[in-house]
Write a protein that holds these residues in place. Structure first.
Motif, PDB file in Angstrom:
ATOM      1  N   ILE A  98      16.259 -14.823  -8.222  1.00 32.85           N
ATOM      2  CA  ILE A  98      16.395 -13.372  -8.223  1.00 32.85           C
ATOM      3  C   ILE A  98      15.103 -12.754  -7.701  1.00 32.85           C
ATOM      4  CG2 ILE A  98      18.039 -13.430 -10.143  1.00 32.85           C
ATOM      5  CD1 ILE A  98      15.787 -12.273 -11.927  1.00 32.85           C
ATOM      6  N   THR A  99      15.205 -11.483  -7.341  1.00 40.77           N
ATOM      7  CA  THR A  99      14.033 -10.722  -6.922  1.00 40.77           C
ATOM      8  C   THR A  99      13.913  -9.503  -7.832  1.00 40.77           C
ATOM      9  OG1 THR A  99      15.311  -9.460  -5.287  1.00 40.77           O
ATOM     10  CG2 THR A  99      14.211 -11.458  -4.510  1.00 40.77           C
ATOM     11  N   ILE A 100      12.726  -8.929  -7.841  1.00 40.43           N
ATOM     12  CA  ILE A 100      12.471  -7.763  -8.685  1.00 40.43           C
ATOM     13  C   ILE A 100      11.916  -6.630  -7.829  1.00 40.43           C
ATOM     14  CG2 ILE A 100      11.099  -6.841 -10.599  1.00 40.43           C
ATOM     15  CD1 ILE A 100      11.125  -9.688 -11.778  1.00 40.43           C
ATOM     16  N   TYR A 101      12.501  -5.462  -8.004  1.00 38.66           N
ATOM     17  CA  TYR A 101      12.034  -4.235  -7.358  1.00 38.66           C
ATOM     18  C   TYR A 101      11.678  -3.273  -8.473  1.00 38.66           C
ATOM     19  CZ  TYR A 101      12.247   0.132  -4.670  1.00 38.66           C
ATOM     20  OH  TYR A 101      11.960   1.342  -4.091  1.00 38.66           O
ATOM     21  N   GLN A 129       6.625   3.747   0.657  1.00 36.78           N
ATOM     22  CA  GLN A 129       7.062   2.605   1.468  1.00 36.78           C
ATOM     23  C   GLN A 129       8.248   1.874   0.833  1.00 36.78           C
ATOM     24  OE1 GLN A 129       3.688   0.131   2.371  1.00 36.78           O
ATOM     25  NE2 GLN A 129       2.940   1.538   3.922  1.00 36.78           N
ATOM     26  N   ARG A 130       9.204   2.632   0.333  1.00 36.54           N
ATOM     27  CA  ARG A 130      10.394   2.047  -0.298  1.00 36.54           C
ATOM     28  C   ARG A 130      11.153   1.136   0.678  1.00 36.54           C
ATOM     29  NH1 ARG A 130       9.804   7.144  -2.549  1.00 36.54           N
ATOM     30  NH2 ARG A 130       9.818   7.146  -4.835  1.00 36.54           N
ATOM     31  N   ASP A 131      11.349   1.607   1.898  1.00 34.65           N
ATOM     32  CA  ASP A 131      12.094   0.816   2.882  1.00 34.65           C
ATOM     33  C   ASP A 131      11.405  -0.511   3.173  1.00 34.65           C
ATOM     34  OD1 ASP A 131      14.004   2.812   3.046  1.00 34.65           O
ATOM     35  OD2 ASP A 131      13.179   3.697   4.880  1.00 34.65           O
ATOM     36  N   GLU A 132      10.087  -0.487   3.288  1.00 34.34           N
ATOM     37  CA  GLU A 132       9.332  -1.705   3.554  1.00 34.34           C
ATOM     38  C   GLU A 132       9.449  -2.685   2.385  1.00 34.34           C
ATOM     39  OE1 GLU A 132       8.320   1.373   4.067  1.00 34.34           O
ATOM     40  OE2 GLU A 132       7.316   1.515   6.008  1.00 34.34           O
ATOM     41  N   ILE A 189       6.457  -4.280  -6.108  1.00 34.23           N
ATOM     42  CA  ILE A 189       6.041  -3.265  -7.065  1.00 34.23           C
ATOM     43  C   ILE A 189       5.564  -2.057  -6.268  1.00 34.23           C
ATOM     44  CG2 ILE A 189       4.619  -2.769  -9.093  1.00 34.23           C
ATOM     45  CD1 ILE A 189       6.398  -5.396  -9.268  1.00 34.23           C
ATOM     46  N   LEU A 190       6.163  -0.905  -6.531  1.00 38.37           N
ATOM     47  CA  LEU A 190       5.779   0.317  -5.835  1.00 38.37           C
ATOM     48  C   LEU A 190       5.037   1.227  -6.795  1.00 38.37           C
ATOM     49  CD1 LEU A 190       8.661  -0.701  -4.581  1.00 38.37           C
ATOM     50  CD2 LEU A 190       8.375   1.381  -3.256  1.00 38.37           C
ATOM     51  N   THR A 191       3.805   1.567  -6.440  1.00 37.25           N
ATOM     52  CA  THR A 191       3.004   2.450  -7.270  1.00 37.25           C
ATOM     53  C   THR A 191       1.873   3.054  -6.444  1.00 37.25           C
ATOM     54  OG1 THR A 191       1.680   2.653  -9.293  1.00 37.25           O
ATOM     55  CG2 THR A 191       1.494   0.574  -8.092  1.00 37.25           C
ATOM     56  N   ASP A 192       1.436   4.220  -6.846  1.00 42.91           N
ATOM     57  CA  ASP A 192       0.261   4.842  -6.243  1.00 42.91           C
ATOM     58  C   ASP A 192      -0.943   4.764  -7.176  1.00 42.91           C
ATOM     59  OD1 ASP A 192       1.513   5.495  -3.851  1.00 42.91           O
ATOM     60  OD2 ASP A 192       2.225   7.423  -4.584  1.00 42.91           O
ATOM     61  N   LYS A 193      -0.758   4.133  -8.319  1.00 40.91           N
ATOM     62  CA  LYS A 193      -1.831   4.002  -9.309  1.00 40.91           C
ATOM     63  C   LYS A 193      -2.718   2.811  -8.933  1.00 40.91           C
ATOM     64  CE  LYS A 193       0.167   6.942 -12.337  1.00 40.91           C
ATOM     65  NZ  LYS A 193       0.337   8.105 -11.518  1.00 40.91           N
ATOM     66  N   GLN A 194      -4.007   3.056  -8.705  1.00 44.68           N
ATOM     67  CA  GLN A 194      -4.940   1.992  -8.302  1.00 44.68           C
ATOM     68  C   GLN A 194      -5.061   0.910  -9.364  1.00 44.68           C
ATOM     69  OE1 GLN A 194      -8.032   2.260  -5.886  1.00 44.68           O
ATOM     70  NE2 GLN A 194      -6.830   3.501  -4.492  1.00 44.68           N
ATOM     71  N   TRP A 195      -5.094   1.296 -10.631  1.00 42.17           N
ATOM     72  CA  TRP A 195      -5.276   0.295 -11.687  1.00 42.17           C
ATOM     73  C   TRP A 195      -4.058  -0.628 -11.774  1.00 42.17           C
ATOM     74  CZ3 TRP A 195      -2.162   0.136 -16.082  1.00 42.17           C
ATOM     75  CH2 TRP A 195      -1.384   1.261 -16.331  1.00 42.17           C
ATOM     76  N   LEU A 196      -2.864  -0.106 -11.486  1.00 41.67           N
ATOM     77  CA  LEU A 196      -1.672  -0.947 -11.470  1.00 41.67           C
ATOM     78  C   LEU A 196      -1.667  -1.868 -10.242  1.00 41.67           C
ATOM     79  CD1 LEU A 196       1.083   1.546 -12.676  1.00 41.67           C
ATOM     80  CD2 LEU A 196       0.285  -0.495 -13.861  1.00 41.67           C
TER      81      LEU A 196
END
Length: 127
Positions: A43-46, A110-113, A80-87
């Motif tokens: 499986i993959t995780i988004y 960058q959801r599509d990417e 993993i999509l985030t704009d938080k630097q610590w994450l």
């Protein structure tokens, strides 16, 4: 809160995180992961993290229990999509720890990417 979303990949556990994460959120998400793992070899995780205000300790315990009982051997990739630097730093560390999983971090725009990245791990159904 964790909300399941559809990204069009059958073997993807896809969800959006906002605000605080509860034990119930984690239990439901892990049940979905287990169900996918019963259908597909890998499986993959988004994971799209819009905001993050905290995590119940019991949610951490629930995740650890899952890892001990089920494991992570059936996960091939995670976006993993985030704009938080610590994450982003945590994701980079996880990529080094979990060498059998291809983990990539993307900015929220960058959801599509991120979906294209996961599409490289097409599903194989279990018999």
């Amino acid at each position: 809160m964790i909300k399941a979303i559809d990204i069009g990949i059958p073997n993807a556990l896809a969800f959006r995180v906002s605000d605080s994460i509860t034990e119930s959120d984690v239990s439901e998400t892990l049940a979905q992961a287990k169900s996918l793992g019963e259908k597909y070899k890998r499986i993959t995780i988004y994971e799209e993290i819009e905001s993050f205000k905290g995590l119940e300790f019991s949610a951490v315990l629930e995740k650890l229990k899952y890892l001990v009982n089920v494991g992570i051997s059936n996960i091939s990739a995670a976006a993993i999509l985030t704009d938080k630097q610590w994450l982003q730093k945590i994701v980079k560390a996880e990529d080094k720890i979990f060498r059998n999983i291809d983990i990539q971090c993307f900015p929220l725009e960058q959801r599509d990417e991120a979906v294209q990245f996961l599409n490289r791990y097409r599903p194989e159904k279990l018999d």
